[in-house]
Design a protein around this motif. Sequence first.
Motif, PDB file in Angstrom:
ATOM      1  N   ALA A  89       0.820  -1.211   0.000  1.00 25.46           N
ATOM      2  CA  ALA A  89       0.000   0.000   0.000  1.00 25.46           C
ATOM      3  C   ALA A  89       0.852   1.258   0.000  1.00 25.46           C
ATOM      4  O   ALA A  89       0.577   2.220  -0.745  1.00 25.46           O
ATOM      5  N   VAL A  90       1.911   1.274   0.809  1.00 24.16           N
ATOM      6  CA  VAL A  90       2.774   2.459   0.890  1.00 24.16           C
ATOM      7  C   VAL A  90       3.498   2.685  -0.431  1.00 24.16           C
ATOM      8  O   VAL A  90       3.521   3.808  -0.959  1.00 24.16           O
ATOM      9  N   VAL A  91       4.090   1.627  -0.990  1.00 26.37           N
ATOM     10  CA  VAL A  91       4.824   1.766  -2.256  1.00 26.37           C
ATOM     11  C   VAL A  91       3.881   2.210  -3.369  1.00 26.37           C
ATOM     12  O   VAL A  91       4.205   3.114  -4.155  1.00 26.37           O
ATOM     13  N   LEU A  92       2.691   1.599  -3.424  1.00 26.84           N
ATOM     14  CA  LEU A  92       1.740   1.935  -4.481  1.00 26.84           C
ATOM     15  C   LEU A  92       1.232   3.360  -4.326  1.00 26.84           C
ATOM     16  O   LEU A  92       1.111   4.108  -5.314  1.00 26.84           O
ATOM     17  N   ALA A  93       0.942   3.777  -3.095  1.00 28.16           N
ATOM     18  CA  ALA A  93       0.447   5.131  -2.868  1.00 28.16           C
ATOM     19  C   ALA A  93       1.514   6.172  -3.210  1.00 28.16           C
ATOM     20  O   ALA A  93       1.230   7.172  -3.889  1.00 28.16           O
ATOM     21  N   LEU A 125      11.149   7.895 -12.543  1.00 31.00           N
ATOM     22  CA  LEU A 125      11.420   7.209 -11.280  1.00 31.00           C
ATOM     23  C   LEU A 125      10.134   6.950 -10.505  1.00 31.00           C
ATOM     24  O   LEU A 125       9.936   5.862  -9.941  1.00 31.00           O
ATOM     25  N   TRP A 126       9.264   7.948 -10.445  1.00 36.37           N
ATOM     26  CA  TRP A 126       7.999   7.773  -9.736  1.00 36.37           C
ATOM     27  C   TRP A 126       7.158   6.683 -10.375  1.00 36.37           C
ATOM     28  O   TRP A 126       6.526   5.868  -9.682  1.00 36.37           O
ATOM     29  N   GLN A 127       7.146   6.634 -11.705  1.00 38.71           N
ATOM     30  CA  GLN A 127       6.356   5.604 -12.376  1.00 38.71           C
ATOM     31  C   GLN A 127       6.933   4.214 -12.113  1.00 38.71           C
ATOM     32  O   GLN A 127       6.190   3.239 -11.987  1.00 38.71           O
ATOM     33  N   ARG A 128       8.238   4.106 -12.008  1.00 37.12           N
ATOM     34  CA  ARG A 128       8.851   2.816 -11.692  1.00 37.12           C
ATOM     35  C   ARG A 128       8.500   2.365 -10.276  1.00 37.12           C
ATOM     36  O   ARG A 128       8.306   1.170 -10.030  1.00 37.12           O
ATOM     37  N   VAL A 129       8.407   3.309  -9.351  1.00 35.87           N
ATOM     38  CA  VAL A 129       7.952   2.969  -7.995  1.00 35.87           C
ATOM     39  C   VAL A 129       6.506   2.470  -8.047  1.00 35.87           C
ATOM     40  O   VAL A 129       6.139   1.486  -7.389  1.00 35.87           O
ATOM     41  N   GLN A 130       5.674   3.146  -8.833  1.00 34.51           N
ATOM     42  CA  GLN A 130       4.276   2.733  -8.965  1.00 34.51           C
ATOM     43  C   GLN A 130       4.170   1.314  -9.511  1.00 34.51           C
ATOM     44  O   GLN A 130       3.408   0.487  -8.987  1.00 34.51           O
ATOM     45  N   LEU A 131       4.940   1.006 -10.557  1.00 33.86           N
ATOM     46  CA  LEU A 131       4.856  -0.333 -11.137  1.00 33.86           C
ATOM     47  C   LEU A 131       5.405  -1.394 -10.196  1.00 33.86           C
ATOM     48  O   LEU A 131       4.930  -2.535 -10.206  1.00 33.86           O
ATOM     49  N   ALA A 132       6.398  -1.033  -9.384  1.00 32.35           N
ATOM     50  CA  ALA A 132       6.862  -1.978  -8.364  1.00 32.35           C
ATOM     51  C   ALA A 132       5.734  -2.288  -7.385  1.00 32.35           C
ATOM     52  O   ALA A 132       5.537  -3.443  -6.972  1.00 32.35           O
ATOM     53  N   GLY A 133       4.956  -1.253  -7.015  1.00 32.49           N
ATOM     54  CA  GLY A 133       3.807  -1.481  -6.137  1.00 32.49           C
ATOM     55  C   GLY A 133       2.740  -2.337  -6.791  1.00 32.49           C
ATOM     56  O   GLY A 133       2.124  -3.189  -6.136  1.00 32.49           O
ATOM     57  N   LEU A 134       2.519  -2.151  -8.086  1.00 24.95           N
ATOM     58  CA  LEU A 134       1.523  -2.952  -8.795  1.00 24.95           C
ATOM     59  C   LEU A 134       1.958  -4.412  -8.894  1.00 24.95           C
ATOM     60  O   LEU A 134       1.133  -5.324  -8.760  1.00 24.95           O
ATOM     61  N   SER A 135       3.250  -4.650  -9.108  1.00 27.00           N
ATOM     62  CA  SER A 135       3.734  -6.030  -9.105  1.00 27.00           C
ATOM     63  C   SER A 135       3.565  -6.652  -7.725  1.00 27.00           C
ATOM     64  O   SER A 135       3.211  -7.828  -7.601  1.00 27.00           O
TER      65      SER A 135
END
Length: 239
Positions: free
Chosen positions: A186-190, A209-219
């Motif tokens: 939840a924290v990574v995705l948010a 970079l922000w989008q890569r963090v988002q995709l890590a959260g989605l995975s």
Amino acid sequence: MNRPRPHRDPDPAAPPAGRGGDGHRATRTGAAVALLLAAACYASWLLAPVLNPGLRPVRSYLSELAARDQPYHLVFQLGDVTTGLCATVAGLLLARVAREVPRPAWWGLLVFGVATAVDGGYTSMDCAPSIDARCARLEELGELSWRHQAHTVTSSVAVAGALLSAVAVLAVLRGPARRRAGLVVAVVLAVGTVGTLVATLHPEWGLGLWQRVQLAGLSGWLLLTAAVARRGPGPERPR
């Protein structure tokens, strides 16, 4: 004298005994495997430094890896299509058997799956505007193909479906280990989603970079959903 066995409440995620129970277990296992494969394929962007080092991770959209003028774009398109198909199959299966989780979790998973498959198969970008000034100018003028222009829509729908599913799954997690994992996801995705939205208005703030963090959260959400698909939301069984 035999002592009476203590009564235990049935596990809400456990399927009924008999053929139906075996079928439910097989269905849940198949859905979990599909989600694991989806998570692996959705992380295909990790190959970018090897396959397409020309794109700058700080400013480039990950979708630009699949742009039709980029090297190895078919690898990244195939990753998205496979992710979408696996997520769609898992959503359809889980909507039938995983009734201990709110239905929006599986509706969102279906939306994510269909939109991601369409995104990779039909609405991939024409070119990479972050490294191609001519592409950026044509994009600004709206003179690129309809598929390029529709890419923003399919990507946004996919993320919206994923967020709906993630919220529904995270809300029903039980057991300390599952909840800790859910909190991390939840924290990574948010953080990734908020950062991406802000950086969309100010690309110089590290949009890539922000989008890569988002995709890590989605995975992470896909992996966590695979665990829920297989064993239910918890509590975890004692070993």
